[in-house]
Design a protein around this motif. Structure first.
Motif, mmCIF file in Angstrom:
data_model
loop_
_atom_site.group_PDB
_atom_site.id
_atom_site.type_symbol
_atom_site.label_atom_id
_atom_site.label_comp_id
_atom_site.label_asym_id
_atom_site.label_seq_id
_atom_site.Cartn_x
_atom_site.Cartn_y
_atom_site.Cartn_z
ATOM 1 N N ALA A 49 0.844 -1.154 0.018
ATOM 2 C CA ALA A 49 0.121 -0.094 0.183
ATOM 3 C C ALA A 49 0.853 1.096 0.146
ATOM 4 O O ALA A 49 1.936 1.185 0.458
ATOM 5 C CB ALA A 49 -0.886 -0.094 1.081
ATOM 6 N N VAL A 50 0.397 2.361 -0.585
ATOM 7 C CA VAL A 50 1.020 3.640 -0.633
ATOM 8 C C VAL A 50 -0.053 4.669 -0.127
ATOM 9 O O VAL A 50 -1.200 4.522 -0.733
ATOM 10 C CB VAL A 50 1.573 3.874 -1.886
ATOM 11 N N SER A 51 0.531 5.797 0.653
ATOM 12 C CA SER A 51 -0.397 6.712 1.089
ATOM 13 C C SER A 51 -0.683 7.510 0.057
ATOM 14 O O SER A 51 -0.212 7.628 -1.072
ATOM 15 C CB SER A 51 0.137 7.557 2.273
ATOM 16 N N TYR A 58 3.744 0.379 3.026
ATOM 17 C CA TYR A 58 3.545 -0.757 3.780
ATOM 18 C C TYR A 58 3.518 -2.141 2.784
ATOM 19 O O TYR A 58 2.827 -1.881 1.727
ATOM 20 C CB TYR A 58 2.383 -0.730 4.515
ATOM 21 N N TYR A 59 4.091 -3.187 3.280
ATOM 22 C CA TYR A 59 4.393 -4.382 2.478
ATOM 23 C C TYR A 59 4.134 -5.505 3.519
ATOM 24 O O TYR A 59 4.374 -5.509 4.514
ATOM 25 C CB TYR A 59 5.962 -4.414 2.096
ATOM 26 N N ALA A 60 3.372 -6.608 2.608
ATOM 27 C CA ALA A 60 3.295 -7.695 3.254
ATOM 28 C C ALA A 60 4.635 -8.302 3.573
ATOM 29 O O ALA A 60 5.490 -8.063 2.637
ATOM 30 C CB ALA A 60 2.426 -8.751 2.355
ATOM 31 N N ASN A 61 4.860 -9.177 4.498
ATOM 32 C CA ASN A 61 6.248 -9.675 4.861
ATOM 33 C C ASN A 61 6.777 -10.372 3.548
ATOM 34 O O ASN A 61 7.987 -10.599 3.375
ATOM 35 C CB ASN A 61 6.121 -10.678 5.961
ATOM 36 N N SER A 62 5.833 -11.211 2.876
ATOM 37 C CA SER A 62 6.342 -11.955 1.876
ATOM 38 C C SER A 62 7.057 -11.305 0.553
ATOM 39 O O SER A 62 7.715 -11.959 -0.229
ATOM 40 C CB SER A 62 5.301 -12.800 1.221
ATOM 41 N N VAL A 63 6.686 -10.187 0.549
ATOM 42 C CA VAL A 63 7.476 -9.430 -0.581
ATOM 43 C C VAL A 63 8.460 -8.258 -0.038
ATOM 44 O O VAL A 63 8.834 -7.417 -0.909
ATOM 45 C CB VAL A 63 6.285 -8.786 -1.339
#
Length: 129
Positions: A49-51, A58-63
């Motif tokens: 996600a980007v503001s 913000y990123y998922a841990n997997s990426v």
């Protein structure tokens, strides 16, 4: 808002792709954006996600450490740069918009499944081993 994702394709493991998502229909620069993906037989999952300003991500841990989300508020486009791709990254990738204007990353990612909407047409990414 209408969203159109593009840039998917077939790539070998370790390769890179850049996805784009063009937006139209409302003030793009006022809303956070996100990327999600859905692999065959699996539920849709959050990727990044980007503001609204582009200043927070913000990123998922997997990426994390491999993918980078960014946006161009002049071109009304959000991007997902994907490096060091793995076969497990194979999925249809979707972009979506925050339902609330000027949201923070913290509030956007508190419950991503209910916070994002206006799902665009997905783009298929296939990573071969």
């Amino acid at each position: 808002v209408q969203l159109q994702a593009s840039g998917g394709g077939l790539v070998q493991a370790g390769g890179s792709l850049r996805l784009s998502c063009a937006a139209s229909g409302r003030t793009f620069s006022s809303y956070g954006m996100g990327w999600f993906r859905q692999a065959p037989g699996k539920e849709r999952e959050f990727v990044a996600a980007v503001s609204w300003s582009g200043g927070s991500t913000y990123y998922a841990n997997s990426v994390k450490g491999r993918f980078t989300i960014s946006r161009d508020n002049v071109k009304n486009t959000v991007y997902l740069q994907m490096n060091s791709l793995k076969p497990e990254d194979t999925a249809v990738y979707y972009c979506a918009a925050d339902k609330v204007s000027f949201g923070t990353i913290a509030t956007m990612t508190l419950n991503v499944n209910s916070r994002f909407g206006s799902w665009g047409q997905g783009t298929l990414v296939t990573v071969s081993s």
